[in-house]
Design a protein around this motif. Sequence first.
Motif, mmCIF file in Angstrom:
data_model
loop_
_atom_site.group_PDB
_atom_site.id
_atom_site.type_symbol
_atom_site.label_atom_id
_atom_site.label_comp_id
_atom_site.label_asym_id
_atom_site.label_seq_id
_atom_site.Cartn_x
_atom_site.Cartn_y
_atom_site.Cartn_z
ATOM 1 N N LEU A 5 0.830 -1.210 0.000
ATOM 2 C CA LEU A 5 0.000 0.000 0.000
ATOM 3 C C LEU A 5 0.861 1.256 0.000
ATOM 4 C CD1 LEU A 5 -2.677 -1.165 2.594
ATOM 5 C CD2 LEU A 5 -3.162 -0.522 0.223
ATOM 6 N N GLU A 6 1.910 1.251 0.787
ATOM 7 C CA GLU A 6 2.761 2.442 0.874
ATOM 8 C C GLU A 6 3.523 2.679 -0.419
ATOM 9 O OE1 GLU A 6 5.044 1.798 4.411
ATOM 10 O OE2 GLU A 6 3.452 2.590 5.718
ATOM 11 N N ARG A 7 3.837 1.626 -1.142
ATOM 12 C CA ARG A 7 4.480 1.824 -2.456
ATOM 13 C C ARG A 7 3.543 2.500 -3.444
ATOM 14 N NH1 ARG A 7 6.964 -3.302 -1.403
ATOM 15 N NH2 ARG A 7 5.248 -4.359 -2.462
ATOM 16 N N GLN A 8 2.237 2.399 -3.211
ATOM 17 C CA GLN A 8 1.259 3.072 -4.070
ATOM 18 C C GLN A 8 0.903 4.468 -3.553
ATOM 19 O OE1 GLN A 8 0.334 1.770 -6.989
ATOM 20 N NE2 GLN A 8 1.718 0.070 -6.498
ATOM 21 N N GLY A 9 1.621 4.931 -2.528
ATOM 22 C CA GLY A 9 1.410 6.287 -2.028
ATOM 23 C C GLY A 9 0.440 6.398 -0.882
ATOM 24 N N ALA A 10 -0.055 5.277 -0.351
ATOM 25 C CA ALA A 10 -1.014 5.335 0.740
ATOM 26 C C ALA A 10 -0.307 5.513 2.073
ATOM 27 C CB ALA A 10 -1.855 4.059 0.767
ATOM 28 N N LYS A 11 -1.008 6.176 2.988
ATOM 29 C CA LYS A 11 -0.562 6.213 4.378
ATOM 30 C C LYS A 11 -1.278 5.085 5.115
ATOM 31 C CE LYS A 11 -1.656 10.412 5.469
ATOM 32 N NZ LYS A 11 -1.765 11.634 6.330
ATOM 33 N N THR A 12 -0.519 4.254 5.799
ATOM 34 C CA THR A 12 -1.104 3.097 6.453
ATOM 35 C C THR A 12 -0.756 3.085 7.931
ATOM 36 O OG1 THR A 12 0.811 1.680 6.045
ATOM 37 C CG2 THR A 12 -0.873 1.763 4.320
ATOM 38 N N ARG A 13 -1.482 2.258 8.652
ATOM 39 C CA ARG A 13 -1.143 2.014 10.048
ATOM 40 C C ARG A 13 -1.366 0.531 10.333
ATOM 41 N NH1 ARG A 13 -3.409 5.519 15.037
ATOM 42 N NH2 ARG A 13 -2.590 7.137 13.628
ATOM 43 N N PRO A 14 -0.293 -0.236 10.472
ATOM 44 C CA PRO A 14 -0.467 -1.644 10.837
ATOM 45 C C PRO A 14 -0.955 -1.769 12.274
ATOM 46 C CG PRO A 14 1.863 -1.066 10.757
ATOM 47 C CD PRO A 14 1.113 0.131 10.255
ATOM 48 N N VAL A 15 -2.001 -2.546 12.451
ATOM 49 C CA VAL A 15 -2.542 -2.819 13.788
ATOM 50 C C VAL A 15 -2.238 -4.282 14.073
ATOM 51 C CG1 VAL A 15 -4.587 -2.783 15.267
ATOM 52 C CG2 VAL A 15 -4.352 -1.100 13.420
ATOM 53 N N LEU A 16 -1.145 -4.542 14.749
ATOM 54 C CA LEU A 16 -0.641 -5.902 14.925
ATOM 55 C C LEU A 16 -1.159 -6.560 16.196
ATOM 56 C CD1 LEU A 16 3.049 -5.324 13.767
ATOM 57 C CD2 LEU A 16 1.048 -5.990 12.411
ATOM 58 N N GLY A 17 -1.879 -5.814 17.013
ATOM 59 C CA GLY A 17 -2.482 -6.396 18.197
ATOM 60 C C GLY A 17 -3.935 -6.756 17.956
ATOM 61 N N ALA A 18 -4.521 -7.505 18.858
ATOM 62 C CA ALA A 18 -5.918 -7.922 18.726
ATOM 63 C C ALA A 18 -6.858 -6.766 19.053
ATOM 64 C CB ALA A 18 -6.195 -9.106 19.647
ATOM 65 N N VAL A 19 -7.906 -6.592 18.238
ATOM 66 C CA VAL A 19 -8.916 -5.562 18.495
ATOM 67 C C VAL A 19 -10.291 -6.175 18.747
ATOM 68 C CG1 VAL A 19 -7.709 -3.794 17.171
ATOM 69 C CG2 VAL A 19 -9.368 -5.263 16.026
ATOM 70 N N VAL A 20 -10.392 -7.496 18.697
ATOM 71 C CA VAL A 20 -11.658 -8.169 18.990
ATOM 72 C C VAL A 20 -11.411 -9.210 20.078
ATOM 73 C CG1 VAL A 20 -12.443 -7.829 16.621
ATOM 74 C CG2 VAL A 20 -11.433 -10.010 17.255
ATOM 75 N N ARG A 21 -12.504 -9.637 20.690
ATOM 76 C CA ARG A 21 -12.433 -10.602 21.782
ATOM 77 C C ARG A 21 -13.237 -11.843 21.411
ATOM 78 N NH1 ARG A 21 -11.872 -7.013 26.802
ATOM 79 N NH2 ARG A 21 -11.421 -4.978 25.887
ATOM 80 N N LEU A 22 -12.708 -13.004 21.684
ATOM 81 C CA LEU A 22 -13.376 -14.247 21.333
ATOM 82 C C LEU A 22 -14.666 -14.421 22.124
ATOM 83 C CD1 LEU A 22 -10.551 -16.936 20.937
ATOM 84 C CD2 LEU A 22 -12.058 -16.009 19.172
ATOM 85 N N GLY A 23 -15.621 -15.078 21.484
ATOM 86 C CA GLY A 23 -16.872 -15.401 22.141
ATOM 87 C C GLY A 23 -17.897 -14.299 22.008
ATOM 88 N N PRO A 24 -19.159 -14.614 22.317
ATOM 89 C CA PRO A 24 -20.211 -13.595 22.281
ATOM 90 C C PRO A 24 -20.024 -12.590 23.396
ATOM 91 C CG PRO A 24 -21.046 -15.619 23.246
ATOM 92 C CD PRO A 24 -19.660 -15.928 22.767
ATOM 93 N N ARG A 25 -20.746 -11.499 23.278
ATOM 94 C CA ARG A 25 -20.673 -10.479 24.325
ATOM 95 C C ARG A 25 -21.214 -11.044 25.638
ATOM 96 N NH1 ARG A 25 -23.016 -5.102 21.469
ATOM 97 N NH2 ARG A 25 -24.939 -6.253 21.837
ATOM 98 N N PRO A 26 -20.661 -10.594 26.752
ATOM 99 C CA PRO A 26 -21.088 -11.151 28.045
ATOM 100 C C PRO A 26 -22.580 -10.992 28.317
ATOM 101 C CG PRO A 26 -19.072 -9.860 28.285
ATOM 102 C CD PRO A 26 -19.563 -9.615 26.895
ATOM 103 N N ASP A 27 -23.210 -9.990 27.711
ATOM 104 C CA ASP A 27 -24.615 -9.726 28.017
ATOM 105 C C ASP A 27 -25.586 -10.455 27.101
ATOM 106 O OD1 ASP A 27 -23.873 -8.319 25.805
ATOM 107 O OD2 ASP A 27 -25.006 -6.503 26.306
ATOM 108 N N GLU A 28 -25.101 -11.395 26.256
ATOM 109 C CA GLU A 28 -26.019 -12.080 25.354
ATOM 110 C C GLU A 28 -25.703 -13.565 25.306
ATOM 111 O OE1 GLU A 28 -25.654 -10.448 21.473
ATOM 112 O OE2 GLU A 28 -23.632 -11.188 21.155
ATOM 113 N N ASP A 29 -26.749 -14.344 25.054
ATOM 114 C CA ASP A 29 -26.625 -15.796 24.936
ATOM 115 C C ASP A 29 -26.995 -16.178 23.518
ATOM 116 O OD1 ASP A 29 -26.633 -18.511 25.053
ATOM 117 O OD2 ASP A 29 -28.120 -18.686 26.664
ATOM 118 N N PRO A 30 -26.031 -16.601 22.690
ATOM 119 C CA PRO A 30 -26.338 -16.901 21.290
ATOM 120 C C PRO A 30 -27.301 -18.054 21.119
ATOM 121 C CG PRO A 30 -24.116 -17.630 21.863
ATOM 122 C CD PRO A 30 -24.619 -16.831 23.027
#
Length: 613
Positions: free
Chosen positions: A179-204
């Motif tokens: 992407l940067e070779r094509q002139g884009a500004k990027t930001r790699p997000v190498l850490g986790a941003v989601v949490r496994l499993g359903p939300r604590p307040d819901e039962d799937p």
Amino acid sequence: MFKPASQKLVSTVAKSRSAQSFSAFYATVRGFRYAPDPPEDIDASSDNDFILSVLRANPSARDAKSYLASFGARPRRVLVPAHPHPIVPNLQTRPAVEEPEPSPVVTSILDPVHHRTALVKMQGPFSDRQLESIARGMVYLQKLGLVSVIIVEQDQIPRGEEGEREAILEETTRVVEALERQGAKTRPVLGAVVRLGPRPDEDPTTSSSRVPVPEAHTVPSDLAPIRSALRAGEIPVLSPLALDSFCRSVRVEANDVIAALARGMVEVAELDRSRKPTAETATRPEIAPDVDLTPMRLMIINREGGVPSYARAGLPHLLVNLDSEYNYIHDTFQPSWKAAHPTALSNLALARTCLAYMPPSSSAIMVNHRAPSSLIGNLITNKPAVSSSLPHALLQGNRSLTAHTPTLLRRGLSVEVIRDCAGIDKVKMTRLLEQSFGRVLDSDAFYARLEKNLDFVIITGDYAGAAIVTKEPSSTDPSAPSIAYLDKFAVLPSHQGDGTVDFLWVALHDETYGLGLPFSVNPNGGKEGQGEGKDLVWRSRSNNPINRWYFERSSGHVRMGDWVLFWCDAEKRLKTETGRRASAGLSYVEEWERGRLGLWADVVPKVPSSWKK
């Protein structure tokens, strides 16, 4: 508006023109517009690449208006402080100078687009050349106002083996560099941003929703890295990682990450909108809700392309109505397609889950890496590369329909076929017809006629669209079979441009002139392909702007003064006749065609008007 119109017609005049009208079937086929061949990968050295990509999209006026409504420049809101500066006593006050409002032209030049977000699944492996082409497409989309939130997946990195985390992080870095070779500004997000499993307040397990609950979830604070990158004009690039119950970062399916982000980003955007801005937040961009996190598109870029279709001999579906077609696509997915399309069904499920949370106007697209420029066309038009409601014979011969043609997916609407007038909700039907046509319906006379002549009604959604077909008997030959007449074809203005028109016409095809063919076996509550096809006839005023759309979908037409008579030939009969004649071809006028146009010209004009004067 879609208006099969009505008017008295002198039969003798129609018959005098019948000779020329017999050629209309062939003239219409000759007049079909083939879409241009898909462009080759654009040369990165050309300064005009971006402009050419936009021009290739060939948007209509409606498409351009819709695009500008979503991505056009927004006026900036200026908030006056709640407490004005205090007046200092014993000082001479100067009259207040009114600040001139900025010119809309200047605003559009300085801030030409309103940026929206898209979720992008970049599903490799890709070569360096392929990655370069995809990256260039992402940069072009950003110029048009769509900023991608990219989640990287690499199918050839095995799961559960030592070093898989390092391998996927390395692949993420590779995408960032492309992407940067094509002139884009990027930001790699190498850490986790989601949490496994359903939300604590819901039962799937107790969820009543037809859409599965994502296997992961987010909380608002998890999205801070994405929000920060978007505010800085950067493209966030994420690895498919999630936090488990022990707060460990583990590799998971990219689909789980994307589904959690789709839901979480929509919820955070709604929370932003619910907060009233103040003068303080307006002057502090780091806390101002100036980035709309609502994803407008889901883009799945892979090596497989779209979902194979039983109706196109394995070529991709063009437009999918997930509400009514999802299960049937699963049922008709052939085992022989699995080798070339191993993730087609899982990506189909991903699209259904994400679009359930995204706005109704959103869409998903599954595209092969060989056709990155098609993403621009989809962004501007929000339509499939080739309309799914075109005649099947034309689609089969269309040079633009290839294994690399993208599949466009919409949340869609339910499709229902009603054969009894008592099953029609007259209040909702009247509202639909009057809003679509902009006229007042003569309700008593209209529904009284349907009580006698109704063949069937196709309803999409909660009366978002309807096709009404009646059985019109011959006034001169009682033994002649009744005519299948398209009395009304209507779509609410709010649903024009969201795929409802094509969904409705495909269902109409399956119930009339497409009957008896395998690609008409669709689960719409009707005959599901069983039976013999019949010619479909309708009429329209000659100045109706939708006639161009009708010309492309009809087998033939004839102009009769202020009106145009259209028809679609029963496709199974045409196929049988073509096979019977083999290489000899069809003659100018077949025996089964003789006299039918005169019959139509006699019967159709006698259908009374549905509108009040």
